[in-house]
Design a protein around this motif. Sequence first.
Motif, mmCIF file in Angstrom:
data_model
loop_
_atom_site.group_PDB
_atom_site.id
_atom_site.type_symbol
_atom_site.label_atom_id
_atom_site.label_comp_id
_atom_site.label_asym_id
_atom_site.label_seq_id
_atom_site.Cartn_x
_atom_site.Cartn_y
_atom_site.Cartn_z
ATOM 1 N N GLU A 1 -4.998 8.669 -1.002
ATOM 2 C CA GLU A 1 -4.715 7.798 -2.218
ATOM 3 C C GLU A 1 -4.499 8.592 -3.382
ATOM 4 O OE1 GLU A 1 -4.876 4.617 -1.442
ATOM 5 O OE2 GLU A 1 -5.869 4.292 0.345
ATOM 6 N N ARG B 1 0.823 -1.221 -0.043
ATOM 7 C CA ARG B 1 -0.035 -0.274 0.075
ATOM 8 C C ARG B 1 1.002 1.162 0.120
ATOM 9 N NH1 ARG B 1 -4.495 1.687 0.956
ATOM 10 N NH2 ARG B 1 -3.987 3.237 2.351
ATOM 11 N N SER C 1 -12.510 4.753 0.191
ATOM 12 C CA SER C 1 -11.343 4.316 -0.326
ATOM 13 C C SER C 1 -10.540 3.348 0.296
ATOM 14 C CB SER C 1 -10.889 5.277 -1.330
ATOM 15 O OG SER C 1 -10.228 6.269 -0.503
ATOM 16 N N THR C 2 -10.601 3.682 1.943
ATOM 17 C CA THR C 2 -9.657 3.280 2.617
ATOM 18 C C THR C 2 -9.400 1.663 2.604
ATOM 19 O OG1 THR C 2 -10.454 4.946 4.187
ATOM 20 C CG2 THR C 2 -9.436 3.035 5.159
ATOM 21 N N ASN C 3 -8.222 1.418 2.610
ATOM 22 C CA ASN C 3 -7.852 0.026 2.286
ATOM 23 C C ASN C 3 -8.416 -0.873 1.193
ATOM 24 O OD1 ASN C 3 -6.439 0.366 5.067
ATOM 25 N ND2 ASN C 3 -8.150 -0.436 6.060
ATOM 26 N N LEU D 1 -5.267 7.148 -6.917
ATOM 27 C CA LEU D 1 -6.580 7.238 -7.499
ATOM 28 C C LEU D 1 -6.699 8.741 -7.964
ATOM 29 C CD1 LEU D 1 -8.977 5.622 -4.724
ATOM 30 C CD2 LEU D 1 -7.751 4.509 -6.783
ATOM 31 N N GLU E 1 0.531 5.766 0.131
ATOM 32 C CA GLU E 1 -0.205 7.122 0.198
ATOM 33 C C GLU E 1 0.671 8.163 0.560
ATOM 34 O OE1 GLU E 1 -3.382 6.196 3.034
ATOM 35 O OE2 GLU E 1 -1.992 6.305 4.625
ATOM 36 N N ILE F 1 -7.707 -2.899 -7.017
ATOM 37 C CA ILE F 1 -8.792 -2.204 -6.123
ATOM 38 C C ILE F 1 -9.995 -3.171 -5.737
ATOM 39 C CG2 ILE F 1 -10.472 -0.341 -6.221
ATOM 40 C CD1 ILE F 1 -8.783 1.143 -8.528
ATOM 41 N N VAL G 1 -6.862 -0.070 -2.056
ATOM 42 C CA VAL G 1 -5.974 0.058 -3.206
ATOM 43 C C VAL G 1 -4.675 -0.494 -2.665
ATOM 44 C CG1 VAL G 1 -4.709 1.767 -4.745
ATOM 45 C CG2 VAL G 1 -7.108 2.247 -3.834
#
Length: 600
Positions: free
Chosen positions: A115, A108, A134-136, A118, A110, A147, A138
Motif C-alpha cells: 500500500e 485499488r 490494511s488489506t482491502n 499509505l 499497489e 480508507i 484503501v
Amino acid sequence: MEENKKLAIVEDTVKYCLFLIPDEPRDPEKHKEILQKYIERIMIQFAPVLVPYIWQNQSFNLKYKPGKRDVPAHMFGVTKFGDNIEDEWFIVYVVKQITKEFPELVARIEDNDGEFLLIEAADFLPKWLDPDNSTNRVFFHHGELCIIPAPRKPGAASWLPTTPPTIPQALNIISTHSEKILASESIRAAVNRRIRGYPEKIQASLHQAHCFLPAGIVAVLKQRPRLVAAGVQAFYLRDPVDLRACRLFKIFLPETRIMTSVTFTKCLYAQLVQQRFVPDRRSGYKLPPPSHPQYRAHELGMKLGLIEGSAQYQERLEMAKNYFQFSVNQPESSLAMSPGEEILTLLQTIPFDIEELKKEEANLPPEDDDQWLDLSPHQLDQLLQEAAGKKEPEPISKGEKENYDLTQVSESMRAFISKVSTHKGAELPREPSEAPITFDADSFLNYFDKILGPRPHESDSDDLDEDDFECLESDDDLDLETQEPGEEASVKGTLDDLQSYMAQMDQELAHTSIGKSFTTQKQMEALSQTTNNNSDEEDSGAGESIMTPVDVDLNLVSNILESYSSQAGLAGPASNLLQSMGVQLPDNTDHRPTSKPTKD
C-alpha cells in the motif's frame, strides 16, 4: 546463462484494479461484456494524456480479469515502471481521474511495497492502521481516497468487519457508506501533493536534445516518439550478448546519420548521458573529440544506435502498447509487439527520404539546458523538502545569528527523547509549534518493571533535575504505600546495591580518558569565576575526592555542534536530526579546526 540473469531481475511494478459497484450478481458473460465496454470507453477518453506520454518501460493498460474465489470479475492492469517513479504516480493520477469520471467504478492500486499510498501519507495515518490490517481498505472512489476504518470496539459499527474486509465486503461498504470512509484531509493532501500538476506536469518532465542518428531511427522516432525508451533501455541494460550483436550494423547504417531533435524524459536522458561507452571499431561509429561542439549529439546518437541489437537479438519483452490497437481492439491480449518487432515493422511500412530529413537539420529547435543534472547540495535539499511537502525554512537574520539561543538544541533533544519509542522506531516532532509533549508515567514505569523488577523509591541521578521526575516520585510513593514491609526492604536493598555499584563505576571512570572527555559543572563554574592559581589547585585537588556531575546539556550541545561543523555545509546526521525536530542552526562562520589539541 546471460539470458537467465536477465529473467531473474525483479522490476518495480504497479498493479491496479477497477471494480464496478454495486457488486450485484450478474451473468458472467454479460458482466464480461460490460467491463470490456468500460475498458474501451476509458482508453478512448484518456487517450489525449496517455498516447503522447513516454513510458520508462511499460504503458498504462487494462484488460478483463474473470472472477476468482472471493474476488469478482474486474478490470486489471500492471505496469513495470523501472527507474522512473514518476510513471507510477502518473498512473495514480490516471486511476484517480477514472473514478472521478466514472463514479460507478472503484479502484485499488499497489506496488512491490504494498500500500504505497499509505506509505506516502505515513506521517498522518491513524494509530490503528498498519501493514498487518490494511488489506482491502484503501480505494479510490468518486476521485477521492477512501480508507475503510476498523471498529474501535467490537460491535460498535455493525457495518464494519472486525477483520480486514474481503473485496465484496469492501465494495458493499463503499456503495452504502461512502460518506463515512473518506480519508482524512491530511492523508488526502499528502497523496494529492504527490500527483499535483498533472497533466501539465508531463511537459516539465521532458528533455529535448540533439542527436546524430541513422535516418531509419529518425523516421521511427518521428512516427513513434515513445520508442526512444526502448533505445535507451537497450543501451542502459546492455550485456556482452547485446554488444556482440552491435559490432556490425546492417539496418541502421552509420553513413546515413543526420542531426535531429529527440524528446526524452529526464530519467531516460540521465540514463543515456551518465554512462560512458566506447563503440566497437567494427561498428563504423566514430566520435569527434570531446571538445567538439557536437560531441554530445554524436555520443547520444551512437548510444541510441544500440537499439539495433535490441531489435534483432534481445529476448521478447512486454513493452509499451499501442493503445487503440492492443488495449481497445484486442482488450484480452496480454502480449504486444516487442520494441524490436515494432521497429522492424515500421521500417518496412514507413517511407522516408534521407535528403528531406537532412534539410530539416537547419531548423531544429534548440536543445534544453541540462544543468539540472548537476544539482548543488542546497538544491538537492530543497527538492527533497518539496517532495516531503515541507517548506524551506526562512534564512536566519544577522541579528538572530548573534543572539542565537543554544538551549533550543538541548530542549529539542529532551523533547525528542521524551517521545514515545517502540520496536518500530521513535516518533519525531512534526512541527516546532506542536503542543507540549505528553508523558505517560505509568507506561514508562511499567517498562522498567518488566526489565528491572520492582521500582525504586527515588532517583539519585545527577543528570536530571528533581522537577523532571516529580511525577515519577509521586507515583512511587503511592505504590510503596501498598507494598508489604518485606517487599519495601527488598526494594531499598536493591537500590542501595545499585547506587553503590554505580558510584564505584563513576570513581573508576573519572580519571580515564572517557571521564575527562566530558565537561562537568565544576569546570563551568571555574570558567565563570576569576580565581588565583592557588585556589585553582585547591579546586583541582578537591575534585579528586568529590565526584562532580557532568553538564549533560553542555556536552550534548557541544557534540552536536562539532558534528554539524564537520559536515561543512553538506547534509549529515546532525543537521538531519535537528531539522526533523524543527531546529535550524545558523551557518558556521568559525573556521577554526574542530579537533582538540594534543599534549606533547
